[in-house]
Design a protein around this motif. Sequence first.
Motif, PDB file in Angstrom:
ATOM      1  N   GLN A 634      10.961   1.226 125.055  1.00 55.33           N
ATOM      2  CA  GLN A 634      10.769   2.122 123.912  1.00 55.33           C
ATOM      3  C   GLN A 634       9.586   1.702 123.053  1.00 55.33           C
ATOM      4  OE1 GLN A 634      12.425   4.971 124.447  1.00 55.33           O
ATOM      5  NE2 GLN A 634      13.854   4.961 122.679  1.00 55.33           N
ATOM      6  N   ALA A 638       5.948   3.559 122.605  1.00 59.97           N
ATOM      7  CA  ALA A 638       5.425   3.941 121.290  1.00 59.97           C
ATOM      8  C   ALA A 638       4.058   3.309 121.080  1.00 59.97           C
ATOM      9  CB  ALA A 638       6.407   3.519 120.198  1.00 59.97           C
ATOM     10  N   ASP A 670       5.282  -1.674 116.730  1.00 63.44           N
ATOM     11  CA  ASP A 670       5.862  -1.479 118.063  1.00 63.44           C
ATOM     12  C   ASP A 670       5.903  -2.787 118.842  1.00 63.44           C
ATOM     13  OD1 ASP A 670       5.915   1.190 117.406  1.00 63.44           O
ATOM     14  OD2 ASP A 670       3.977   1.638 118.382  1.00 63.44           O
TER      15      ASP A 670
ATOM     16  N   ASP B  15      14.819   6.831 118.462  1.00 67.41           N
ATOM     17  CA  ASP B  15      13.991   5.651 118.179  1.00 67.41           C
ATOM     18  C   ASP B  15      12.866   6.061 117.239  1.00 67.41           C
ATOM     19  OD1 ASP B  15      12.093   3.537 118.312  1.00 67.41           O
ATOM     20  OD2 ASP B  15      13.110   2.824 120.127  1.00 67.41           O
ATOM     21  N   ASP B  16      12.902   5.479 116.034  1.00 71.09           N
ATOM     22  CA  ASP B  16      11.924   5.910 115.019  1.00 71.09           C
ATOM     23  C   ASP B  16      10.501   5.555 115.423  1.00 71.09           C
ATOM     24  OD1 ASP B  16      12.539   3.238 114.723  1.00 71.09           O
ATOM     25  OD2 ASP B  16      12.120   3.220 112.564  1.00 71.09           O
ATOM     26  N   LEU B  17      10.333   4.442 116.176  1.00 65.73           N
ATOM     27  CA  LEU B  17       8.979   4.066 116.590  1.00 65.73           C
ATOM     28  C   LEU B  17       8.390   5.137 117.514  1.00 65.73           C
ATOM     29  CD1 LEU B  17       9.300   0.219 117.321  1.00 65.73           C
ATOM     30  CD2 LEU B  17       8.407   1.350 115.277  1.00 65.73           C
ATOM     31  N   VAL B  18       9.252   5.559 118.426  1.00 66.63           N
ATOM     32  CA  VAL B  18       8.777   6.581 119.373  1.00 66.63           C
ATOM     33  C   VAL B  18       8.491   7.890 118.633  1.00 66.63           C
ATOM     34  CG1 VAL B  18       9.430   7.946 121.410  1.00 66.63           C
ATOM     35  CG2 VAL B  18       9.999   5.502 121.289  1.00 66.63           C
TER      36      VAL B  18
END
Lengths: 844, 130
Positions: A634, A638, A670, B15-18
């Motif tokens: 993830q 990102a 990230d 997912d906040d980053l994504v």
Amino acid sequence: MGSTAEIKRLQSCINDLISVLALPAIWSGSKSSQILSTLLDVLLTMLRLDFAYARLNDASDGPPIEVVRLGDHRHSPIQPQQFGQALDRWLTADQTASRCVVPDPAGEGEVSIASFSLGLHHEVGVLVAGSRRADFPTEIERLLLRVAANQAGIGLQDAQRSGEQRRIAEMLEQRVAERTRQLTAANDDVRRSEAYLAEAQRLSRTGSFGWRPSTGEIIWSEETFRIFQYDRTTIPTVELILQRVHPEDAALVKQTIERASQDGKNFEHEYRLLMPDGSVKHVHVVAHALSNESGSVEFVGAVMDVTAAKEAEDRIRLIINAVPALIWTARADGRLDFISQRWLDYAGIDTGTIAGGELGERTVHPDDIEQLQNKWRVAVAEGNPFEAEIRVRRFDGEYRWFLSRACPLHDRSGHILGWYGNDIDIEDRTRAVALRDGESRILEMIARDAPLEEILEKLVRVVEAQFAGLLCSVLLLDEDGQHVRHGAAPSLPKPYTDAIDGLCIGPKAGSCGTAMYRREPVVVSDILQDPLWEPYRSVAEPYGFRACWSTPILTHSGKALGSFAMYYREPRSPSPAETHALEMATHLAGIAIERRLAREERERLRQAQAELAHINRVTTMGELTASLAHEVNQPIAAALTDANTCLRWLNRDHPDVEEARQSALRIVKDATRAGEIVGRTRLLFRKSTPQRELVDVNEVIREMIVLLRSEATRYSISVRTELADLPQVMGDRVQLQQVLMNLMTNGIDAMKDVDGTRELAIKSQRTDSGQLLISVSDTGVGLPPQQADKIFDAFFTTKPHGTGMGLRISRSIVESHGGRLWAADNSRRGASFYITLPAQVEAA
Amino acid sequence: MMPAAAPTVFVIDDDDLVRTAIQGMLKSVGLRSETFGTPQDFLRSKHPDGPSCLVLDVRLPGVSGLDFQRELADAGVRIPIIFITGHGDIPMSVKAMKSGAVEFLTKPFRDQDLLDAIHQASPPFLAASG
């Protein structure tokens, strides 16, 4: 009237005159009043007077004696005194032998009176004769009266004189009688006092004596004679006294007497008498020296028969000697004057060979003597009770600890008469106390897990300190149960212990090897004689070891762990105290060794558990690989997107640096996230020894959620948290992570195949008792029916590929943190797992 | 000629980053976007009438993206969906595509691939991203 009448008258007159002259003969020895009465009676009759009166002045200045006689038929109540007063004025002048007429004192009319003095002057008295006859008194009557008065005067003076003499004689007689009475009484007193004194002397068995050395004269009281059993008629002498003195005391008595006769000073001594019948008397003699005018000395004293007191004292001594204590007495100045037989028996001495003063030096341990003497001096000086702990040598040379105590004996006025002391053998008590103290110290060392070598060495030293000349050793039995290993023997020579180390146990392997082999105590009283030591005699001999008593150290199951041995450099058998100490030491050594073994066992178990926990983690992580990969993926995804975005902003014709910077910041975030996840995963894979630190349980929960979020998401499971403010706990972070991960993966597993809501809820809260309560609840299949209590057992699993160790390990981890872990079915669906942990004080 | 309402890309990812990465990338190409952590949040929001598409993470807490796709279809909501997934597998992508998904992208994806999918889903985005 013719001559015849005249002759008759003359004859009558001569008769009268003869009668008057005869009066003194009648009067002889009579009293004055009798003389007067007779005189007046004779004159009244002879001269036919109307009255006759006489007055006699008393020689002793008393009232005069007055007598009156009236003539025939005349009666008058008049008293002689009144009569005298009536005539008095006629008598004041010198009327002697005169004649005058006066009123009749005893009636009416006048009367002729003639008065004559009695004696030469009036000093004796007066005689008055009265008659109514006018011719009175005639010459003859005057003559008669004068002669009669003279005769009466002489008679009266005689009577007065003899009365005086009689009175004086009577007075003298009276005085003599009085004096005699007094003397008699005084004599009675003296006699009584003497009787009393004699009785008192007899009763008190105290005789008195006087002794004048210059003349050799000796005076004894009755009781003194009785005491010495000499006849009262004997003349006492120094020689007689010495004859009675007991031969053993004779020299001393002789010396005392001789010295007293020379220096003339008070003396006091006590000695025995040997009586003729063979009996023995004890006498106490006190003598005071008196000096007389001539300068020579005289002794006055008392001899007391104190036999009864001595006998009572002997009885008391008998009783004292029967008491199982060492008793002694001392004089007020601190010098010993009596030591009980028990004491002497203990020390193996008799009074004949030792004087009181040197008793201490002969029997008290040299290290204690100074302390003892100092304390005794202080006690005697201050008059305070005395107490000291000293070692006293027994007859066989062994020193034993005694508590020596003494109390002063006071008289009524508070003066110290002497001291009563008693010494109590406290050896066993002292040893027991020392052993108990040592035992406590060793148990303390065991409790705090001091190194075994230190404990055993201390134990050896404690036991050795109890008995002079004792050497101890501890041997350990090797794990093979065959070979002995050196344990502790700080006092034995190193070459000796080196020689023993590694030897085999067996039926004939010295004291220790045999004791371990037989698993029972072995007492060898003489190494040089005992066959058990035959193979090792040459090893022990150079060091002079003669006695060796060994007791095996056994486990509860009877397995030999080693031995505790006592060595002496002389042949001997153990005393009860030594046997007791040996048992105690063996017991303590056993505890220490067993505890060390248990500790080693625990350590091995702990390592195995850690190993298992690691495997559990690795396995769990292996199962989670896909989820973990996703979790890392993830932030990487990102980051890639953000990097491209960043480039895009920069590649514009007019680059937007601000946007590019925002993108770059996101890349940092990230990458940080990705790094964190990798780090945590690695932490869980790491094999590490448990470490205690302050841990925030909520943080651990959040971390584990991060790791497991992908796994939860994979099975469409929502994760919900309700975390309260919590204090930190003291614990191992990785272990606590592991527990939470186990519980959360279990919850996820339980929901993988169920329909409906899938929710994993993690709650933390603080209980009323201050503990932390963490619950992990799922909406899964619930606990296995009828087997809910088995889920914490090792190797119990409901999963096709489970190890069956997860919950087992989790519970042991929680319990090692002082907490509890349990499970329960939820009321609606699924199960909940609960953990309690003790909260740590923040400051810790 | 500009349409009445600007086209909007909706992004649902837990997912906040994504989420923020995708939003930032769309912004850099001039596309407007709205992001949501859960499908519920998306349903509660007010949707503009203009052209739109949905970038949907397959794995969502509580419900899967595929289930949500069906829910939307059942509810008559017609919106092109582009799936993104951390670990896609072939059966899942086939299932998604059959249900009418525009594209199925596996993270990490190239941003151009996502943009292409968006353009494919709704041509007006191409004009907007000029």
